[in-house]
Design a protein around this motif. Structure first.
Motif, PDB file in Angstrom:
ATOM      1  N   LEU A 142       4.621 -22.461   2.937  1.00 32.35           N
ATOM      2  CA  LEU A 142       4.877 -21.036   2.804  1.00 32.35           C
ATOM      3  C   LEU A 142       3.582 -20.258   2.996  1.00 32.35           C
ATOM      4  O   LEU A 142       2.510 -20.695   2.563  1.00 32.35           O
ATOM      5  CB  LEU A 142       5.458 -20.716   1.426  1.00 32.35           C
ATOM      6  N   ARG A 143       3.694 -19.104   3.633  1.00 32.42           N
ATOM      7  CA  ARG A 143       2.539 -18.210   3.787  1.00 32.42           C
ATOM      8  C   ARG A 143       2.782 -16.949   2.965  1.00 32.42           C
ATOM      9  O   ARG A 143       3.916 -16.583   2.673  1.00 32.42           O
ATOM     10  CB  ARG A 143       2.346 -17.815   5.250  1.00 32.42           C
ATOM     11  N   MET A 144       1.712 -16.279   2.597  1.00 31.46           N
ATOM     12  CA  MET A 144       1.828 -14.997   1.901  1.00 31.46           C
ATOM     13  C   MET A 144       1.804 -13.858   2.915  1.00 31.46           C
ATOM     14  O   MET A 144       1.241 -13.982   4.000  1.00 31.46           O
ATOM     15  CB  MET A 144       0.672 -14.805   0.920  1.00 31.46           C
ATOM     16  N   PHE A 145       2.420 -12.738   2.526  1.00 29.11           N
ATOM     17  CA  PHE A 145       2.298 -11.546   3.357  1.00 29.11           C
ATOM     18  C   PHE A 145       0.850 -11.056   3.311  1.00 29.11           C
ATOM     19  O   PHE A 145       0.099 -11.316   2.368  1.00 29.11           O
ATOM     20  CB  PHE A 145       3.256 -10.448   2.900  1.00 29.11           C
ATOM     21  N   ALA A 146       0.453 -10.356   4.336  1.00 30.61           N
ATOM     22  CA  ALA A 146      -0.931  -9.890   4.442  1.00 30.61           C
ATOM     23  C   ALA A 146      -1.239  -8.890   3.334  1.00 30.61           C
ATOM     24  O   ALA A 146      -0.412  -8.022   3.021  1.00 30.61           O
ATOM     25  CB  ALA A 146      -1.158  -9.242   5.802  1.00 30.61           C
ATOM     26  N   PRO A 147      -2.402  -8.984   2.718  1.00 28.79           N
ATOM     27  CA  PRO A 147      -2.761  -8.015   1.674  1.00 28.79           C
ATOM     28  C   PRO A 147      -2.928  -6.622   2.267  1.00 28.79           C
ATOM     29  O   PRO A 147      -3.294  -6.467   3.432  1.00 28.79           O
ATOM     30  CB  PRO A 147      -4.088  -8.552   1.141  1.00 28.79           C
ATOM     31  N   THR A 148      -2.646  -5.617   1.435  1.00 28.35           N
ATOM     32  CA  THR A 148      -2.718  -4.237   1.927  1.00 28.35           C
ATOM     33  C   THR A 148      -3.828  -3.436   1.264  1.00 28.35           C
ATOM     34  O   THR A 148      -3.954  -2.240   1.519  1.00 28.35           O
ATOM     35  CB  THR A 148      -1.379  -3.511   1.680  1.00 28.35           C
TER      36      THR A 148
ATOM     37  N   VAL B  91       0.819  -1.209   0.000  1.00 32.66           N
ATOM     38  CA  VAL B  91       0.000   0.000   0.000  1.00 32.66           C
ATOM     39  C   VAL B  91       0.853   1.259   0.000  1.00 32.66           C
ATOM     40  O   VAL B  91       0.452   2.295  -0.578  1.00 32.66           O
ATOM     41  CB  VAL B  91      -0.975  -0.003   1.202  1.00 32.66           C
ATOM     42  N   HIS B  92       2.043   1.218   0.607  1.00 28.86           N
ATOM     43  CA  HIS B  92       2.871   2.415   0.616  1.00 28.86           C
ATOM     44  C   HIS B  92       3.356   2.743  -0.790  1.00 28.86           C
ATOM     45  O   HIS B  92       3.461   3.924  -1.152  1.00 28.86           O
ATOM     46  CB  HIS B  92       4.056   2.239   1.568  1.00 28.86           C
ATOM     47  N   MET B  93       3.628   1.732  -1.588  1.00 28.53           N
ATOM     48  CA  MET B  93       4.005   1.976  -2.980  1.00 28.53           C
ATOM     49  C   MET B  93       2.816   2.544  -3.759  1.00 28.53           C
ATOM     50  O   MET B  93       2.964   3.441  -4.603  1.00 28.53           O
ATOM     51  CB  MET B  93       4.482   0.676  -3.631  1.00 28.53           C
ATOM     52  N   THR B  94       1.625   2.027  -3.479  1.00 30.54           N
ATOM     53  CA  THR B  94       0.422   2.556  -4.112  1.00 30.54           C
ATOM     54  C   THR B  94       0.250   4.031  -3.775  1.00 30.54           C
ATOM     55  O   THR B  94      -0.058   4.859  -4.646  1.00 30.54           O
ATOM     56  CB  THR B  94      -0.821   1.764  -3.652  1.00 30.54           C
ATOM     57  N   GLU B  95       0.469   4.367  -2.521  1.00 32.62           N
ATOM     58  CA  GLU B  95       0.311   5.763  -2.095  1.00 32.62           C
ATOM     59  C   GLU B  95       1.365   6.667  -2.726  1.00 32.62           C
ATOM     60  O   GLU B  95       1.077   7.821  -3.065  1.00 32.62           O
ATOM     61  CB  GLU B  95       0.371   5.836  -0.572  1.00 32.62           C
ATOM     62  N   LEU B  96       2.581   6.147  -2.905  1.00 35.02           N
ATOM     63  CA  LEU B  96       3.607   6.939  -3.594  1.00 35.02           C
ATOM     64  C   LEU B  96       3.187   7.239  -5.023  1.00 35.02           C
ATOM     65  O   LEU B  96       3.340   8.368  -5.514  1.00 35.02           O
ATOM     66  CB  LEU B  96       4.946   6.196  -3.591  1.00 35.02           C
ATOM     67  N   ALA B  97       2.666   6.223  -5.713  1.00 34.32           N
ATOM     68  CA  ALA B  97       2.224   6.421  -7.095  1.00 34.32           C
ATOM     69  C   ALA B  97       1.075   7.416  -7.154  1.00 34.32           C
ATOM     70  O   ALA B  97       0.975   8.222  -8.094  1.00 34.32           O
ATOM     71  CB  ALA B  97       1.812   5.088  -7.706  1.00 34.32           C
ATOM     72  N   GLU B  98       0.202   7.378  -6.164  1.00 31.08           N
ATOM     73  CA  GLU B  98      -0.909   8.333  -6.118  1.00 31.08           C
ATOM     74  C   GLU B  98      -0.417   9.756  -5.862  1.00 31.08           C
ATOM     75  O   GLU B  98      -1.001  10.726  -6.349  1.00 31.08           O
ATOM     76  CB  GLU B  98      -1.903   7.915  -5.038  1.00 31.08           C
ATOM     77  N   ASP B  99       0.657   9.894  -5.108  1.00 33.70           N
ATOM     78  CA  ASP B  99       1.187  11.209  -4.746  1.00 33.70           C
ATOM     79  C   ASP B  99       2.005  11.829  -5.868  1.00 33.70           C
ATOM     80  O   ASP B  99       2.252  13.035  -5.867  1.00 33.70           O
ATOM     81  CB  ASP B  99       2.042  11.078  -3.480  1.00 33.70           C
ATOM     82  N   ALA B 100       2.426  11.034  -6.839  1.00 33.19           N
ATOM     83  CA  ALA B 100       3.205  11.569  -7.951  1.00 33.19           C
ATOM     84  C   ALA B 100       2.380  12.601  -8.709  1.00 33.19           C
ATOM     85  O   ALA B 100       1.196  12.388  -8.981  1.00 33.19           O
ATOM     86  CB  ALA B 100       3.623  10.442  -8.887  1.00 33.19           C
ATOM     87  N   ASP B 101       3.013  13.731  -9.044  1.00 31.13           N
ATOM     88  CA  ASP B 101       2.269  14.705  -9.844  1.00 31.13           C
ATOM     89  C   ASP B 101       2.281  14.346 -11.328  1.00 31.13           C
ATOM     90  O   ASP B 101       1.422  14.799 -12.083  1.00 31.13           O
ATOM     91  CB  ASP B 101       2.751  16.139  -9.602  1.00 31.13           C
TER      92      ASP B 101
END
Length: 557
Positions: free
Chosen positions: A543-549, A266-276
């Motif tokens: 193996l387990r997956m990381f929690a979805p964001t 989600v932090h990568m998603t938020e960075l992409a959203e913040d890009a002008d």
């Protein structure tokens, strides 16, 4: 050429001769009654034939051959059931933009036209079955049309956007004697797909004046061989770059501007959203890349893609219909001109782009550490440590691959996965094709569930002495579906599997195999990768997956 030298040649010879002149060296497939004219003709030609054990795996192998070599994969299919069985493999190639030339036999011409004459393998209209999974379909009506049909198919397969092309030849035409001279003039000229100059100028203006540009590199950046131009553009713009799973390897993993491929965070998603200004190259910004359609850009979006239907399919954008391999160098030069004599002034709310990248990767690391995922990270790290930097790897739709999408550093080796269509069973067949095409060792990664889809191809690997190491992570079922169901419903249903002793089964095919614990996978893989011929490493681990964001975010659908 004297007429007597043509005695015995037929339509099948025209197919083989044309493919040879086009540059084909290897063909994948399975013989079938209506296609015997093709296979008889191969015995008089120079094509190397790799016989799989089921047609969908033949399609996977042709796909893997193309991804590994860059040349079109060639697939020979028999009529009806054989042709239909290949369609799941073709769906993956079509979704991922993999160039292939598919030559399918057909019933005799007397049975064409949907008349129910009771012919073996008869379909009402066979090529319509391929229409959803190939760029185009054509049926040859007479032998003299074979060279032109294949020349057009080869050209179309390699024309951006690349993909599989379907050509079918009726049985009687394959067997029909011909007086046509041997094929020798089928030169192919691939039409270029450059970007329109006014669109490049506008994109350069937007990027050059941006405070927070960010780049998402998808599979089209790799298919266009645009890696060098992408690096130069990102450095000129001082723009962070994140790769989608399909774009993995398009940008150096350890570069100070690299957000790697943690696209589902989600932090990568938020960075992409913040890009002008958000520059999307060779990606539809689809399900995974948009973090399950939760990406909602607030700035300008520039989208470059060779497939016109991708443009603005998910977000309004300055759409540039072009091959990334041509568009990115043009955009790089236009940006350099726009920035001439001045530095790019980047300001991510008081931080530099490099500081933003480092902080984002640190947040991802902290989030994973909070979920007790050391085993999974260690497992992928052990595999990465064992695999040579330049080795190509092929990943099935399995938990290990889902981790690989995010955390695998491809280095100088290609990372290939079945993400395009998402079907399981792809990796081993594709790896065989890749190994045959490269003439060097590759790695295939599967789960026990996906391995059973292609277990018969152990015979193919042994028969052709393909240098493929097959890593099978055995957790007793469809692990990712088990995890999804437990998360959604509290319990899993129909995900547990009875499976064979993979080691004994591989050895019954004459393929060396060993079973190891997860902590021993690095050593086992090093030994396997240094061996000759095919081999198998089986690892018992869960193996387990990381929690979805994305679950608490609104979607844009």
């Amino acid at each position: 050429m004297p007429a007597e030298q043509n005695i015995g040649r037929n339509g099948g010879d025209l197919v083989v001769e044309t493919l040879q002149e086009l540059g084909a060296q290897t063909v994948f497939g399975i013989p079938g009654q209506h296609a015997l004219g093709l296979f008889d003709a191969m015995g008089r030609g120079r094509l190397h034939f790799v016989s799989s054990r089921i047609e969908n795996n033949s399609a996977f192998a042709a796909d893997g051959y193309s991804r590994a070599t860059g040349a079109p994969g060639v697939l020979f299919l028999s009529t009806g059931p054989g042709a239909l069985t290949s369609l799941a493999g073709l769906q993956e190639a079509y979704a991922t933009g993999v160039p292939m030339v598919v030559v399918a036999s057909q019933i005799p011409t007397a049975g064409l036209g949907a008349r129910r004459r009771g012919m073996l393998h008869q379909l009402d209209e066979q090529r319509l079955a391929a229409a959803q999974v190939s760029k185009s379909q054509r049926t040859v009506q007479h032998a003299s049309a074979i060279p032109s049909a294949l020349q057009e198919a080869w050209t179309e397969a390699l024309t951006a956007p690349q993909g599989p092309v379907w050509v079918e030849v009726p049985q009687d035409i394959l067997l029909e004697p011909v007086a046509i001279p041997p094929v020798r003039d089928v030169a192919v000229r691939i039409p270029a797909l450059p970007a329109r100059s006014e669109l490049i100028d506008e994109a350069a203006r937007l990027l050059g004046s941006a405070s927070r540009p960010l780049i998402i590199a998808g599979g089209g950046a790799r298919r266009g061989r645009a890696e060098a131009a992408l690096l130069e553009l990102a450095e000129a713009l001082d723009a962070p770059v994140i790769c989608s799973p399909g774009g993995k390897g398009a940008f150096p993993w350890e570069h100070p501007l690299s957000l790697q491929s943690w696209i589902e965070d989600v932090h990568m998603t938020e960075l992409a959203e913040d890009a002008d200004v958000l520059l999307a190259i060779g990606t539809s910004l689809g399900e995974v890349t948009s973090n399950y359609y939760t990406l909602a850009p607030r700035g300008h979006v520039i989208q470059i893609d060779a497939e016109a239907r991708v443009l603005e399919s998910n977000h309004p954008a300055l759409g540039i219909h072009a091959d990334a391999g041509l568009a990115l160098p043009a955009l790089r030069d236009a940006v350099a001109a726009s920035l001439a004599g001045r530095d790019a002034l980047r300001d991510w709310h008081g931080r530099t782009p490099q500081e933003v990248v480092a902080a984002a990767l640190a947040i991802v690391k902290t989030r994973l550490a909070s979920q007790d995922l050391g085993h999974e990270l260690g497992y992928l790290s052990s595999i990465r440590a064992a695999v040579p930097d330049g080795m190509q790897t092929f990943w099935d739709m399995t938990i290990a691959a889902y981790w690989g999408w995010s955390c695998w550093d491809a280095r100088q080796g290609g990372f290939h996965s079945a993400q395009g269509a998402g079907g399981i069973g792809w990796a081993y067949g594709a790896a065989i094709g890749g190994a045959v095409g490269l003439g060097e060792r590759v790695l295939a990664v599967s789960g026990d569930g996906s391995a059973m889809y292609s277990i018969s191809e152990l015979a193919t690997a042994r028969q052709h002495d393909a240098p493929v190491t097959w890593l099978i992570t055995d957790d007793g079922g469809y692990g990712i579906l088990r995890e999804y169901m437990e998360g959604a419903f509290g319990q899993a249903t129909a995900t547990e599997l009875t499976r064979p002793d993979f080691v004994a089964l591989a050895e019954s095919f004459g393929v060396p195999a060993r079973r190891v614990a997860a902590e021993d996978v690095e050593e086992a893989l090093r030994n396997a990768l240094a061996s000759d011929g095919p081999n198998v490493v089986v690892v018992d681990t869960h193996l387990r997956m990381f929690a979805p964001t994305h679950l608490d975010r609104p979607t844009t659908l």
